[in-house]
Design a protein around this motif. Structure first.
Motif, PDB file in Angstrom:
ATOM      1  N   GLU A 173       0.811  -1.221   0.000  1.00 13.04           N
ATOM      2  CA  GLU A 173       0.000   0.000   0.000  1.00 13.04           C
ATOM      3  C   GLU A 173       0.849   1.278   0.000  1.00 13.04           C
ATOM      4  N   ARG A 174       1.887   1.302   0.822  1.00 11.70           N
ATOM      5  CA  ARG A 174       2.735   2.504   0.902  1.00 11.70           C
ATOM      6  C   ARG A 174       3.492   2.729  -0.399  1.00 11.70           C
ATOM      7  N   GLN A 175       4.030   1.669  -0.984  1.00 10.21           N
ATOM      8  CA  GLN A 175       4.744   1.809  -2.257  1.00 10.21           C
ATOM      9  C   GLN A 175       3.790   2.286  -3.347  1.00 10.21           C
ATOM     10  N   ARG A 176       2.610   1.686  -3.393  1.00 11.68           N
ATOM     11  CA  ARG A 176       1.630   2.050  -4.423  1.00 11.68           C
ATOM     12  C   ARG A 176       1.253   3.528  -4.294  1.00 11.68           C
ATOM     13  N   LEU A 177       0.983   3.984  -3.073  1.00 16.09           N
ATOM     14  CA  LEU A 177       0.613   5.382  -2.858  1.00 16.09           C
ATOM     15  C   LEU A 177       1.746   6.310  -3.289  1.00 16.09           C
ATOM     16  N   ALA A 178       2.977   5.981  -2.909  1.00 16.60           N
ATOM     17  CA  ALA A 178       4.117   6.827  -3.279  1.00 16.60           C
ATOM     18  C   ALA A 178       4.279   6.903  -4.794  1.00 16.60           C
ATOM     19  N   VAL A 179       4.150   5.760  -5.481  1.00 14.48           N
ATOM     20  CA  VAL A 179       4.276   5.748  -6.942  1.00 14.48           C
ATOM     21  C   VAL A 179       3.163   6.579  -7.574  1.00 14.48           C
ATOM     22  N   GLU A 233       0.454  12.262  -9.885  1.00 11.34           N
ATOM     23  CA  GLU A 233       0.127  13.575  -9.329  1.00 11.34           C
ATOM     24  C   GLU A 233       1.294  14.545  -9.469  1.00 11.34           C
ATOM     25  N   GLY A 234       2.464  14.021  -9.863  1.00  9.86           N
ATOM     26  CA  GLY A 234       3.622  14.885 -10.075  1.00  9.86           C
ATOM     27  C   GLY A 234       4.196  15.490  -8.810  1.00  9.86           C
ATOM     28  N   MET A 235       3.957  14.850  -7.677  1.00  9.53           N
ATOM     29  CA  MET A 235       4.424  15.404  -6.404  1.00  9.53           C
ATOM     30  C   MET A 235       5.911  15.131  -6.193  1.00  9.53           C
ATOM     31  N   SER A 236       6.570  16.065  -5.528  1.00  5.23           N
ATOM     32  CA  SER A 236       7.984  15.921  -5.186  1.00  5.23           C
ATOM     33  C   SER A 236       8.130  14.954  -4.011  1.00  5.23           C
ATOM     34  N   GLY A 295       6.447  13.061   1.158  1.00 10.67           N
ATOM     35  CA  GLY A 295       6.828  12.859   2.557  1.00 10.67           C
ATOM     36  C   GLY A 295       5.866  13.541   3.508  1.00 10.67           C
ATOM     37  N   ASP A 296       5.485  14.767   3.183  1.00 10.16           N
ATOM     38  CA  ASP A 296       4.515  15.489   4.020  1.00 10.16           C
ATOM     39  C   ASP A 296       3.180  14.750   4.065  1.00 10.16           C
ATOM     40  N   THR A 297       2.739  14.278   2.914  1.00  9.07           N
ATOM     41  CA  THR A 297       1.456  13.576   2.817  1.00  9.07           C
ATOM     42  C   THR A 297       1.471  12.255   3.581  1.00  9.07           C
ATOM     43  N   MET A 298       2.600  11.537   3.484  1.00  4.34           N
ATOM     44  CA  MET A 298       2.687  10.194   4.066  1.00  4.34           C
ATOM     45  C   MET A 298       3.401  10.176   5.420  1.00  4.34           C
ATOM     46  N   ASP A 299       3.775  11.360   5.930  1.00  2.00           N
ATOM     47  CA  ASP A 299       4.487  11.480   7.202  1.00  2.00           C
ATOM     48  C   ASP A 299       5.815  10.724   7.172  1.00  2.00           C
ATOM     49  N   VAL A 306      11.010   8.502   1.387  1.00  2.00           N
ATOM     50  CA  VAL A 306      10.200   8.436   0.161  1.00  2.00           C
ATOM     51  C   VAL A 306      11.066   7.947  -0.991  1.00  2.00           C
ATOM     52  N   LYS A 307      12.286   8.483  -1.087  1.00  2.00           N
ATOM     53  CA  LYS A 307      13.207   8.073  -2.145  1.00  2.00           C
ATOM     54  C   LYS A 307      13.473   6.573  -2.069  1.00  2.00           C
ATOM     55  N   SER A 308      13.696   6.071  -0.874  1.00  3.53           N
ATOM     56  CA  SER A 308      13.952   4.648  -0.659  1.00  3.53           C
ATOM     57  C   SER A 308      12.715   3.814  -1.008  1.00  3.53           C
TER      58      SER A 308
END
Length: 69
Positions: free
Chosen positions: A19-25, A31-34, A39-43, A49-51
């Motif tokens: 779930e976390r990987q899918r959301l980050a991708v 969504e083009g998010m940095s 990181g802000d969205t997912m705490d 996030v990079k990892s």
């Protein structure tokens, strides 16, 4: 490949992510998010996030490898 077939393969590969990987991708690619914004969205820190995205990309590559080249 027909575009719809390729889309279905990518969708299936994305569904194999946790779930976390899918959301980050999704946040990064669609969504083009940095990394900082994700990181802000997912705490998470931008480094986390990079990892997370790096591991997700490796899993996607492995899932899609049979269909490419």
């Amino acid at each position: 490949f027909v575009a719809s077939e390729a889309r279905d393969m990518v969708r299936s590969a994305v569904e194999t992510l946790n779930e976390r990987q899918r959301l980050a991708v999704l946040l990064n690619k669609f969504e083009g998010m940095s990394y900082a914004d994700i990181g802000d969205t997912m705490d998470l820190t931008p480094q986390a996030v990079k990892s997370l995205l790096s591991r997700a990309r490796e899993k996607l590559k492995a899932e899609l490898k049979p269909y490419v080249g």
